[in-house]
Design a protein around this motif. Structure first.
Motif, PDB file in Angstrom:
ATOM      1  N   ALA A 111      38.068 -23.073  66.293  1.00  7.60           N
ATOM      2  CA  ALA A 111      38.232 -22.038  67.328  1.00  7.60           C
ATOM      3  C   ALA A 111      39.673 -21.963  67.810  1.00  7.60           C
ATOM      4  CB  ALA A 111      37.288 -22.317  68.495  1.00  7.60           C
ATOM      5  N   THR A 112      40.324 -23.110  67.971  1.00  9.70           N
ATOM      6  CA  THR A 112      41.736 -23.125  68.375  1.00  9.70           C
ATOM      7  C   THR A 112      42.611 -22.553  67.271  1.00  9.70           C
ATOM      8  OG1 THR A 112      41.355 -25.042  69.779  1.00  9.70           O
ATOM      9  CG2 THR A 112      43.631 -24.614  69.124  1.00  9.70           C
ATOM     10  N   ILE A 113      42.337 -22.968  66.039  1.00  9.58           N
ATOM     11  CA  ILE A 113      43.084 -22.434  64.898  1.00  9.58           C
ATOM     12  C   ILE A 113      42.939 -20.916  64.862  1.00  9.58           C
ATOM     13  CG2 ILE A 113      43.179 -22.332  62.366  1.00  9.58           C
ATOM     14  CD1 ILE A 113      44.300 -24.963  63.295  1.00  9.58           C
ATOM     15  N   GLU A 114      41.714 -20.427  65.045  1.00  8.73           N
ATOM     16  CA  GLU A 114      41.483 -18.979  65.003  1.00  8.73           C
ATOM     17  C   GLU A 114      42.259 -18.268  66.101  1.00  8.73           C
ATOM     18  OE1 GLU A 114      37.931 -15.638  65.256  1.00  8.73           O
ATOM     19  OE2 GLU A 114      37.404 -17.753  65.368  1.00  8.73           O
ATOM     20  N   SER A 115      42.204 -18.763  67.321  1.00  7.44           N
ATOM     21  CA  SER A 115      42.879 -18.063  68.417  1.00  7.44           C
ATOM     22  C   SER A 115      44.387 -18.050  68.215  1.00  7.44           C
ATOM     23  CB  SER A 115      42.517 -18.672  69.770  1.00  7.44           C
ATOM     24  OG  SER A 115      43.043 -19.969  69.902  1.00  7.44           O
ATOM     25  N   ASP A 116      44.941 -19.102  67.609  1.00  7.84           N
ATOM     26  CA  ASP A 116      46.380 -19.155  67.357  1.00  7.84           C
ATOM     27  C   ASP A 116      46.779 -18.353  66.121  1.00  7.84           C
ATOM     28  OD1 ASP A 116      46.592 -20.837  69.526  1.00  7.84           O
ATOM     29  OD2 ASP A 116      46.882 -22.665  68.345  1.00  7.84           O
ATOM     30  N   LEU A 117      45.932 -18.366  65.099  1.00  9.55           N
ATOM     31  CA  LEU A 117      46.308 -17.803  63.807  1.00  9.55           C
ATOM     32  C   LEU A 117      45.883 -16.354  63.589  1.00  9.55           C
ATOM     33  CD1 LEU A 117      47.716 -18.464  61.145  1.00  9.55           C
ATOM     34  CD2 LEU A 117      45.513 -19.255  60.278  1.00  9.55           C
ATOM     35  N   MET A 163      50.896  -8.607  69.687  1.00 13.74           N
ATOM     36  CA  MET A 163      49.997  -9.598  69.110  1.00 13.74           C
ATOM     37  C   MET A 163      48.900  -9.974  70.091  1.00 13.74           C
ATOM     38  SD  MET A 163      52.604 -11.969  66.930  1.00 13.74           S
ATOM     39  CE  MET A 163      51.392 -13.188  66.539  1.00 13.74           C
ATOM     40  N   GLU A 164      49.187  -9.996  71.376  1.00 15.30           N
ATOM     41  CA  GLU A 164      48.177 -10.367  72.357  1.00 15.30           C
ATOM     42  C   GLU A 164      47.055  -9.343  72.433  1.00 15.30           C
ATOM     43  OE1 GLU A 164      50.045 -11.133  76.084  1.00 15.30           O
ATOM     44  OE2 GLU A 164      51.322 -12.697  75.260  1.00 15.30           O
ATOM     45  N   THR A 165      47.304  -8.100  72.042  1.00 13.23           N
ATOM     46  CA  THR A 165      46.294  -7.058  72.146  1.00 13.23           C
ATOM     47  C   THR A 165      45.538  -6.817  70.840  1.00 13.23           C
ATOM     48  OG1 THR A 165      47.862  -5.308  71.610  1.00 13.23           O
ATOM     49  CG2 THR A 165      47.635  -5.897  73.943  1.00 13.23           C
ATOM     50  N   LEU A 166      45.885  -7.520  69.775  1.00 11.15           N
ATOM     51  CA  LEU A 166      45.235  -7.316  68.490  1.00 11.15           C
ATOM     52  C   LEU A 166      43.857  -7.964  68.477  1.00 11.15           C
ATOM     53  CD1 LEU A 166      48.223  -8.001  66.097  1.00 11.15           C
ATOM     54  CD2 LEU A 166      47.280  -5.789  66.749  1.00 11.15           C
ATOM     55  N   THR A 167      42.909  -7.306  67.828  1.00  8.19           N
ATOM     56  CA  THR A 167      41.558  -7.837  67.674  1.00  8.19           C
ATOM     57  C   THR A 167      41.546  -8.801  66.495  1.00  8.19           C
ATOM     58  OG1 THR A 167      40.678  -5.751  68.467  1.00  8.19           O
ATOM     59  CG2 THR A 167      39.163  -7.194  67.285  1.00  8.19           C
ATOM     60  N   PRO A 168      40.994 -10.002  66.669  1.00  7.63           N
ATOM     61  CA  PRO A 168      40.922 -10.945  65.543  1.00  7.63           C
ATOM     62  C   PRO A 168      40.122 -10.370  64.382  1.00  7.63           C
ATOM     63  CG  PRO A 168      40.372 -12.025  67.612  1.00  7.63           C
ATOM     64  CD  PRO A 168      40.451 -10.547  67.887  1.00  7.63           C
ATOM     65  N   LEU A 169      40.422 -10.843  63.203  1.00  8.18           N
ATOM     66  CA  LEU A 169      39.704 -10.423  61.999  1.00  8.18           C
ATOM     67  C   LEU A 169      38.306 -11.025  61.994  1.00  8.18           C
ATOM     68  CD1 LEU A 169      42.521 -11.154  59.417  1.00  8.18           C
ATOM     69  CD2 LEU A 169      41.792  -8.899  60.214  1.00  8.18           C
ATOM     70  N   PRO A 170      37.305 -10.274  61.553  1.00  7.89           N
ATOM     71  CA  PRO A 170      35.974 -10.865  61.380  1.00  7.89           C
ATOM     72  C   PRO A 170      36.049 -12.038  60.396  1.00  7.89           C
ATOM     73  CG  PRO A 170      35.860  -8.479  61.220  1.00  7.89           C
ATOM     74  CD  PRO A 170      37.320  -8.851  61.243  1.00  7.89           C
ATOM     75  N   HIS A 171      35.251 -13.052  60.615  1.00  5.83           N
ATOM     76  CA  HIS A 171      35.277 -14.240  59.766  1.00  5.83           C
ATOM     77  C   HIS A 171      34.985 -13.919  58.307  1.00  5.83           C
ATOM     78  CE1 HIS A 171      35.078 -17.736  62.799  1.00  5.83           C
ATOM     79  NE2 HIS A 171      35.733 -16.720  63.320  1.00  5.83           N
ATOM     80  N   SER A 172      34.261 -12.848  58.056  1.00  2.00           N
ATOM     81  CA  SER A 172      33.903 -12.501  56.674  1.00  2.00           C
ATOM     82  C   SER A 172      34.998 -11.724  55.947  1.00  2.00           C
ATOM     83  CB  SER A 172      32.617 -11.681  56.673  1.00  2.00           C
ATOM     84  OG  SER A 172      32.821 -10.472  57.398  1.00  2.00           O
ATOM     85  N   THR A 173      36.072 -11.365  56.630  1.00  5.57           N
ATOM     86  CA  THR A 173      37.156 -10.607  55.999  1.00  5.57           C
ATOM     87  C   THR A 173      37.792 -11.451  54.905  1.00  5.57           C
ATOM     88  OG1 THR A 173      37.613  -9.456  58.063  1.00  5.57           O
ATOM     89  CG2 THR A 173      39.323  -9.371  56.375  1.00  5.57           C
ATOM     90  N   LEU A 174      37.760 -10.945  53.685  1.00 11.06           N
ATOM     91  CA  LEU A 174      38.304 -11.648  52.533  1.00 11.06           C
ATOM     92  C   LEU A 174      39.782 -11.316  52.413  1.00 11.06           C
ATOM     93  CD1 LEU A 174      36.894 -13.518  50.538  1.00 11.06           C
ATOM     94  CD2 LEU A 174      36.634 -11.571  49.004  1.00 11.06           C
ATOM     95  N   LEU A 175      40.636 -12.329  52.504  1.00 13.50           N
ATOM     96  CA  LEU A 175      42.078 -12.135  52.491  1.00 13.50           C
ATOM     97  C   LEU A 175      42.694 -12.686  51.217  1.00 13.50           C
ATOM     98  CD1 LEU A 175      42.741 -13.368  56.133  1.00 13.50           C
ATOM     99  CD2 LEU A 175      42.666 -10.991  55.352  1.00 13.50           C
ATOM    100  N   ILE A 176      43.811 -12.101  50.815  1.00 15.34           N
ATOM    101  CA  ILE A 176      44.577 -12.576  49.662  1.00 15.34           C
ATOM    102  C   ILE A 176      46.033 -12.152  49.853  1.00 15.34           C
ATOM    103  CG2 ILE A 176      44.175 -10.517  48.233  1.00 15.34           C
ATOM    104  CD1 ILE A 176      43.875 -12.579  45.844  1.00 15.34           C
TER     105      ILE A 176
END
Length: 102
Positions: free
Chosen positions: A79-85, A6-19
């Protein structure tokens, strides 16, 4: 292990539509959201925040909007939510619990 990966995963772009994925059964048990991936017979338990993510992804939602919605509900900035989630979302995608919406 999962934490190292998990530490090496790239965060999802903010525009990524999830469901949510379609083949998941969900229930609330004693304050926990419980998911069953029918295809694999795999069980997953989500804490309060994970359950909130699950509820928010009932309809397609951009990752950035998800972070913003959660920062409004919890005492943390987006930003904190993003880094954790973000790593958790990538892991949920890897398990087939959520997907990128078409």
């Amino acid at each position: 292990m999962v934490e190292d990966r998990m530490e090496t995963l790239t965060p999802l772009p903010h525009s990524t539509l999830l469901i949510r994925s379609d083949d998941i059964l969900a229930a609330e048990l004693d304050g926990e959201t419980v998911l069953l991936k029918i295809e694999r017979g795999a069980y997953f338990g989500l804490d309060d925040i994970g359950g909130e993510v699950w509820r928010l992804l009932e309809t397609p939602l951009a990752a950035g909007d998800l972070y913003g919605a959660l920062s409004g509900r919890y005492d943390a900035d987006a930003a904190t939510i993003e880094s954790d989630l973000a790593p958790v979302l990538v892991e949920m995608m890897g398990e087939g619990l959520i997907r990128v919406a078409a």
